[in-house]
Design a protein around this motif. Structure first.
Motif, PDB file in Angstrom:
ATOM      1  N   ALA B  51       0.826  -1.212   0.000  1.00  0.00           N
ATOM      2  CA  ALA B  51       0.000   0.000   0.000  1.00  0.00           C
ATOM      3  C   ALA B  51       0.860   1.262   0.000  1.00  0.00           C
ATOM      4  CB  ALA B  51      -0.927  -0.016   1.213  1.00  0.00           C
ATOM      5  N   ALA B  52       1.984   1.214   0.702  1.00  0.00           N
ATOM      6  CA  ALA B  52       2.850   2.401   0.774  1.00  0.00           C
ATOM      7  C   ALA B  52       3.477   2.686  -0.595  1.00  0.00           C
ATOM      8  CB  ALA B  52       3.936   2.174   1.824  1.00  0.00           C
ATOM      9  N   ALA B  53       3.874   1.617  -1.304  1.00  0.00           N
ATOM     10  CA  ALA B  53       4.472   1.813  -2.634  1.00  0.00           C
ATOM     11  C   ALA B  53       3.434   2.375  -3.602  1.00  0.00           C
ATOM     12  CB  ALA B  53       5.016   0.486  -3.167  1.00  0.00           C
ATOM     13  N   LEU B  54       2.203   1.870  -3.483  1.00  0.00           N
ATOM     14  CA  LEU B  54       1.155   2.391  -4.359  1.00  0.00           C
ATOM     15  C   LEU B  54       0.892   3.869  -4.070  1.00  0.00           C
ATOM     16  CD1 LEU B  54      -1.504  -0.486  -4.585  1.00  0.00           C
ATOM     17  CD2 LEU B  54       0.106   0.284  -6.330  1.00  0.00           C
ATOM     18  N   GLU B  55       0.898   4.216  -2.817  1.00  0.00           N
ATOM     19  CA  GLU B  55       0.674   5.624  -2.458  1.00  0.00           C
ATOM     20  C   GLU B  55       1.821   6.495  -2.975  1.00  0.00           C
ATOM     21  OE1 GLU B  55      -0.381   9.187  -1.569  1.00  0.00           O
ATOM     22  OE2 GLU B  55      -1.758   7.482  -1.631  1.00  0.00           O
ATOM     23  N   ARG B  56       3.054   5.957  -2.911  1.00  0.00           N
ATOM     24  CA  ARG B  56       4.191   6.724  -3.439  1.00  0.00           C
ATOM     25  C   ARG B  56       4.043   6.915  -4.952  1.00  0.00           C
ATOM     26  NH1 ARG B  56       7.144   3.813   0.354  1.00  0.00           N
ATOM     27  NH2 ARG B  56       7.736   2.213  -1.149  1.00  0.00           N
ATOM     28  N   ALA B  57       3.545   5.868  -5.612  1.00  0.00           N
ATOM     29  CA  ALA B  57       3.359   5.960  -7.065  1.00  0.00           C
ATOM     30  C   ALA B  57       2.278   6.985  -7.404  1.00  0.00           C
ATOM     31  CB  ALA B  57       2.986   4.587  -7.634  1.00  0.00           C
ATOM     32  N   GLU B  58       1.204   6.993  -6.605  1.00  0.00           N
ATOM     33  CA  GLU B  58       0.151   7.990  -6.851  1.00  0.00           C
ATOM     34  C   GLU B  58       0.715   9.402  -6.597  1.00  0.00           C
ATOM     35  OE1 GLU B  58      -2.428   7.133  -8.299  1.00  0.00           O
ATOM     36  OE2 GLU B  58      -3.052   5.135  -7.674  1.00  0.00           O
ATOM     37  N   ALA B  59       1.571   9.518  -5.578  1.00  0.00           N
ATOM     38  CA  ALA B  59       2.184  10.814  -5.287  1.00  0.00           C
ATOM     39  C   ALA B  59       3.083  11.255  -6.440  1.00  0.00           C
ATOM     40  CB  ALA B  59       2.977  10.736  -3.986  1.00  0.00           C
ATOM     41  N   ALA B  60       3.793  10.284  -7.039  1.00  0.00           N
ATOM     42  CA  ALA B  60       4.657  10.600  -8.175  1.00  0.00           C
ATOM     43  C   ALA B  60       3.816  11.094  -9.355  1.00  0.00           C
ATOM     44  CB  ALA B  60       5.466   9.369  -8.583  1.00  0.00           C
ATOM     45  N   LEU B  61       2.642  10.472  -9.533  1.00  0.00           N
ATOM     46  CA  LEU B  61       1.738  10.927 -10.592  1.00  0.00           C
ATOM     47  C   LEU B  61       1.260  12.351 -10.327  1.00  0.00           C
ATOM     48  CD1 LEU B  61      -0.806   8.096 -11.593  1.00  0.00           C
ATOM     49  CD2 LEU B  61       0.749   9.361 -13.071  1.00  0.00           C
ATOM     50  N   ARG B  62       0.955  12.628  -9.057  1.00  0.00           N
ATOM     51  CA  ARG B  62       0.499  13.980  -8.701  1.00  0.00           C
ATOM     52  C   ARG B  62       1.612  15.003  -8.957  1.00  0.00           C
ATOM     53  NH1 ARG B  62      -2.104  11.118  -4.432  1.00  0.00           N
ATOM     54  NH2 ARG B  62      -0.427  11.564  -2.971  1.00  0.00           N
ATOM     55  N   ALA B  63       2.852  14.585  -8.687  1.00  0.00           N
ATOM     56  CA  ALA B  63       3.985  15.484  -8.916  1.00  0.00           C
ATOM     57  C   ALA B  63       4.131  15.784 -10.411  1.00  0.00           C
ATOM     58  CB  ALA B  63       5.268  14.860  -8.365  1.00  0.00           C
ATOM     59  N   LEU B  64       3.896  14.766 -11.235  1.00  0.00           N
ATOM     60  CA  LEU B  64       3.976  14.971 -12.685  1.00  0.00           C
ATOM     61  C   LEU B  64       2.902  15.940 -13.161  1.00  0.00           C
ATOM     62  CD1 LEU B  64       4.559  11.527 -14.453  1.00  0.00           C
ATOM     63  CD2 LEU B  64       5.970  13.561 -14.618  1.00  0.00           C
ATOM     64  N   ALA B  65       1.776  15.927 -12.438  1.00  0.00           N
ATOM     65  CA  ALA B  65       0.647  16.779 -12.835  1.00  0.00           C
ATOM     66  C   ALA B  65       1.019  18.254 -12.836  1.00  0.00           C
ATOM     67  CB  ALA B  65      -0.537  16.536 -11.895  1.00  0.00           C
ATOM     68  N   VAL B  66       2.044  18.599 -12.055  1.00  0.00           N
ATOM     69  CA  VAL B  66       2.477  20.004 -11.983  1.00  0.00           C
ATOM     70  C   VAL B  66       2.906  20.509 -13.362  1.00  0.00           C
ATOM     71  CG1 VAL B  66       4.248  21.520 -11.007  1.00  0.00           C
ATOM     72  CG2 VAL B  66       3.119  19.827  -9.559  1.00  0.00           C
ATOM     73  N   SER B  67       3.522  19.616 -14.150  1.00  0.00           N
ATOM     74  CA  SER B  67       4.018  20.046 -15.466  1.00  0.00           C
ATOM     75  C   SER B  67       2.977  19.851 -16.566  1.00  0.00           C
ATOM     76  CB  SER B  67       5.294  19.269 -15.820  1.00  0.00           C
ATOM     77  OG  SER B  67       4.989  17.900 -16.003  1.00  0.00           O
ATOM     78  N   TYR B  68       1.828  19.251 -16.211  1.00  0.00           N
ATOM     79  CA  TYR B  68       0.877  18.934 -17.284  1.00  0.00           C
ATOM     80  C   TYR B  68       0.227  20.160 -17.942  1.00  0.00           C
ATOM     81  CZ  TYR B  68      -2.445  16.812 -20.303  1.00  0.00           C
ATOM     82  OH  TYR B  68      -3.137  16.486 -21.443  1.00  0.00           O
ATOM     83  N   PRO B  69      -0.094  21.230 -17.204  1.00  0.00           N
ATOM     84  CA  PRO B  69      -0.711  22.387 -17.875  1.00  0.00           C
ATOM     85  C   PRO B  69       0.114  22.882 -19.068  1.00  0.00           C
ATOM     86  CG  PRO B  69      -0.929  22.626 -15.521  1.00  0.00           C
ATOM     87  CD  PRO B  69      -0.068  21.411 -15.741  1.00  0.00           C
ATOM     88  N   GLN B  70       1.440  22.888 -18.944  1.00  0.00           N
ATOM     89  CA  GLN B  70       2.286  23.303 -20.077  1.00  0.00           C
ATOM     90  C   GLN B  70       2.165  22.297 -21.227  1.00  0.00           C
ATOM     91  OE1 GLN B  70       3.775  23.257 -16.795  1.00  0.00           O
ATOM     92  NE2 GLN B  70       3.110  25.387 -16.649  1.00  0.00           N
TER      93      GLN B  70
END
Lengths: 159, 191
Positions: B51-70
């Motif tokens: 569960a912790a690894a999955l949460e880290r992966a979801e967090a990594a996806l959220r971090a990528l979202a920062v660059s998505y508007p560009q």
């Protein structure tokens, strides 16, 4: 991290560099360290000939060789590097027509965008824990299209 | 294919490594069932839901979202440029494919990064692009309405469903599709 997943070699095939980055990030975060990339079906075949790839995540729409064309080649061609390789079709086309086509050309699993870490992990679980036999019929070669609905009985580790 | 006649299988190698096959016929013709040894299971072992690894992966996806508007702005501009190129040469299938590919990418990616409105616009534009070039040439206002909406969402960074503004945008595009005889729900998977 699932340390056991570190030994897997996964190929991500997508013409969008951004989307390949997304898949790479998710796969690495859940423990897959050997992630290879190709930007279309033709490039994917090149990678498959050079690396012992275990699982493919492929986009649907690519040029010059699309996802469906790649799958048909892998399942049916005498020159296929591995006709039995598990293939996850990753696509925005979450419509019935594409799901049926994907199923009929031998896709192992189907992953509709938007993707989540959980959905990617669940596809890996399905492939590794519940592999389906292959069917060779007059007009079909690929995983048995009758899905067995068995729940994942693996352990759960909460840290 | 269940319940068919089964013939004894063919096998080779050691028990654990052997490929087992059986021939079946359930009335629809004979077919071969091939049971391959589960080499991946042997390689990976028992999969553990971390569960912790999955949460880290979801967090990594959220971090990528920062660059998505560009990325979305780049995609919306690229779609506009691809349309301008194709609409000047409708007989060039490669140019249509280039536009369809960009729209497909936006449709697939935007929803992952909290831009479901952009995904919906791209899905709707995809309905238009399923037509042949001649028909699309006659649907020019529909394509341009979609591209304009996409540019607006991208440049204004409209996340989520866009509220009342988003609802009005989608309602307007649906009406435009219907006005030109297209089904706005074409290809939508039944719930």
């Amino acid at each position: 991290m699932n340390e056991s997943l570190a030994c897997l070699q996964i190929l991500v095939v997508d013409d969008s560099e951004y989307m390949r980055g997304v898949m790479r990030t998710v796969l690495r975060a859940i423990g897959v360290t050997k992630v290879h990339e190709a930007e279309n079906g033709a490039a994917a075949i090149g990678v498959l000939r050079e690396r012992p790839i275990d699982i493919i995540f492929a986009d649907w729409m690519m040029q010059p060789m699309s996802g469906p064309e790649l799958i048909q080649f892998l399942r049916s061609s005498d020159a296929s590097p591995n006709p039995y390789i598990p293939i996850v079709m990753v696509t925005a086309h979450s419509e019935m027509r594409n799901i049926k086509q994907a199923r009929d050309i031998g896709v192992t699993e189907f992953l509709a965008k938007p993707i989540t870490a959980k959905s990617v992990f669940e596809r890996l679980v399905a492939i590794i824990e519940r592999p389906r036999p292959f069917i060779r019929a007059k007009e079909y070669f690929g995983p048995d299209r009758r899905r067995q609905a068995k729940a994942f009985k693996g352990g759960e580790k909460r840290t | 294919m269940t319940g068919g006649r089964a013939k004894p299988g063919v096998s080779s190698g050691k028990d654990a490594d052997r490929v087992k096959t059986e021939t079946k016929n359930d009335g629809g013709g004979e077919y071969l069932v091939i049971h391959q040894p589960n080499m991946l299971r042997r390689k990976v072992g028992r999969l553990v839901v971390d569960a912790a690894a999955l949460e880290r992966a979801e967090a990594a996806l959220r971090a990528l979202a920062v660059s998505y508007p560009q990325e979305l702005q780049r995609g919306a501009k690229a779609a506009q440029a691809a349309w301008e190129a194709w609409s000047a040469a409708f007989d060039d299938a490669t140019l249509k494919q280039a536009l369809a590919s960009i729209v497909h990418d936006i449709k697939g990616q935007a929803g992952s990064f909290d831009f479901p409105l952009a995904t919906e616009i791209a899905r709707s534009l995809g309905i238009v692009l399923r037509n042949d070039a001649e028909r699309i040439a006659a649907l020019r206002p529909v394509v341009e309405a979609h591209l304009g909406a996409l540019q607006a969402v991208a440049s204004q960074g409209i996340t989520g469903d866009g509220g009342a503004q988003g609802a009005a945008l989608i309602a307007g595009l649906r009406k435009t599709l219907e006005k030109f005889g297209l089904d706005p729900d074409d290809g939508v998977t039944p719930a």
